[in-house]
Write a protein that holds these residues in place. Structure first.
Motif, mmCIF file in Angstrom:
data_model
loop_
_atom_site.group_PDB
_atom_site.id
_atom_site.type_symbol
_atom_site.label_atom_id
_atom_site.label_comp_id
_atom_site.label_asym_id
_atom_site.label_seq_id
_atom_site.Cartn_x
_atom_site.Cartn_y
_atom_site.Cartn_z
ATOM 1 N N TYR A 123 20.562 39.074 -29.176
ATOM 2 C CA TYR A 123 20.521 37.853 -28.368
ATOM 3 C C TYR A 123 21.939 37.409 -27.999
ATOM 4 N N GLN A 207 16.936 31.202 -30.273
ATOM 5 C CA GLN A 207 17.167 32.623 -30.515
ATOM 6 C C GLN A 207 17.146 32.947 -32.008
ATOM 7 N N TYR A 210 13.617 33.540 -32.532
ATOM 8 C CA TYR A 210 13.231 34.872 -32.052
ATOM 9 C C TYR A 210 13.596 35.940 -33.087
ATOM 10 N N CYS A 211 14.764 35.778 -33.737
ATOM 11 C CA CYS A 211 15.178 36.717 -34.787
ATOM 12 C C CYS A 211 14.141 36.749 -35.906
#
Length: 319
Positions: A123, A207, A210-211
């Motif tokens: 990202y 993000q 998202y990880c």
């Protein structure tokens, strides 16, 4: 010296791509016959000091020797100058991770109280922020953060690092505060006025989420890609004590210990690596598995981590 010489050649073999023959490579670098190369690899013929230096330079593998009864360990590290050349740092990291990936047999075990850097390299904004935070921490700077901190070259190298890591079998042992560390860095930067763009701050936190979603996917299938060889095991241990990466090859190990916020000390001292491996195995015995059938514990961990992300998002948008 023969035992150290045999270990030296084992380390060189581990660093070679699978298609490359050790004896032929050694013979070519030293300008000797293949037969003589085999004798040196077996320890039947001693290497000269000049030959050791040449092989170390050519294959980027150190020759390690410790006198008997000595507990000293030799480490190498990346010399980061005051300008903190992030591109140079990332390229060096990429060279290391590619060498691991190209080895015949490999496995990385990680103990960490911060999200392993390879995950956020996927990202761009999160990568940019972490590099910015490291730069500020290492040099005691107080510069503001913006998306201009990220260059196209950094994006390219970072994404290659992420893709390469996905192809290496790995085990990760996270602490209960592993996610908190990155969130606290974002919170500090926002409250201290280093991160003034609210939209950008929100994107960075998202993000992180998202990880964590990626981690959940890897854990469910116990692999990081559709290739079954790219195995992944995820554990949670409340107390870790240090951030360490242990690379286990077929007949050789290497250990990376993080220091100075983001840099790492590297050693191939086998006694030290063996102790590190035993310590990690002990941690796993005390850990809760998040992979495969560890759904209950994994979901609880992720629920709390997502809740912390949401809390920070509220602070940013309402602040």
């Amino acid at each position: 010296m023969n035992n150290q010489q045999v270990l030296f050649f084992q380390a060189i073999k581990a660093a070679l791509p699978e298609y490359q023959n050790l004896a032929l490579s050694v013979a070519e670098k030293l300008g000797i016959s293949t037969n003589e190369a085999y004798k040196k690899i077996r320890g039947d013929s001693n290497l000269t000091f000049q030959q050791i230096i040449k092989l170390s330079d050519c294959f980027d593998v150190p020759f390690l020797y410790s006198p008997k009864q000595s507990l000293s360990v030799t480490f190498s590290y990346l010399n980061v100058n005051e300008d903190l050349d992030m591109i140079g740092y990332l390229r060096n990291l990429l060279d290391n991770i590619k060498a691991i990936k190209n080895s015949n047999k490999k496995h990385i075990t990680i103990t960490t109280d911060d999200i392993p850097l390879f995950h956020f390299f996927k990202y761009p904004e999160l990568t940019s922020f972490k590099l910015f935070f490291w730069a500020n921490s290492a040099n005691n700077l107080e510069m503001p953060f913006s998306s201009s901190f990220l260059s196209d070259e950094i994006i390219k190298i970072s994404q290659e690092l992420h893709a390469t890591y996905l192809e290496i079998p790995s085990t990760e042992i996270w602490s209960k505060d592993t996610v908190t560390g990155t969130l606290e860095q974002i919170r500090y930067a926002f409250e201290a006025g280093h991160l003034t763009d609210t939209e950008l701050a929100v994107k960075i936190v998202e993000q992180v989420r998202y990880c964590l979603t990626d981690m959940n996917m890897y854990a469910i299938s116990s692999k990081k890609t559709i290739d079954p060889n790219h195995t992944f095991n995820w554990y949670n241990c409340d107390v870790l004590g240090s951030i360490a990466y242990l690379v286990d090859f077929k007949d050789h190990m290497a250990c990376y210990n993080r220091f100075n916020t983001f840099n790492y000390l590297r050693t191939e001292d086998q006694a030290y690596c063996k102790q590190t491996k035993q310590w990690m195995q002990g941690l796993i015995m005390k850990s809760v598995s998040f992979s495969g059938q560890g759904e209950k514990h994994r979901n609880k961990y992720l629920y709390n981590a997502f809740a912390e992300c949401d809390k920070l998002l509220r602070e940013i948008t309402n602040g």
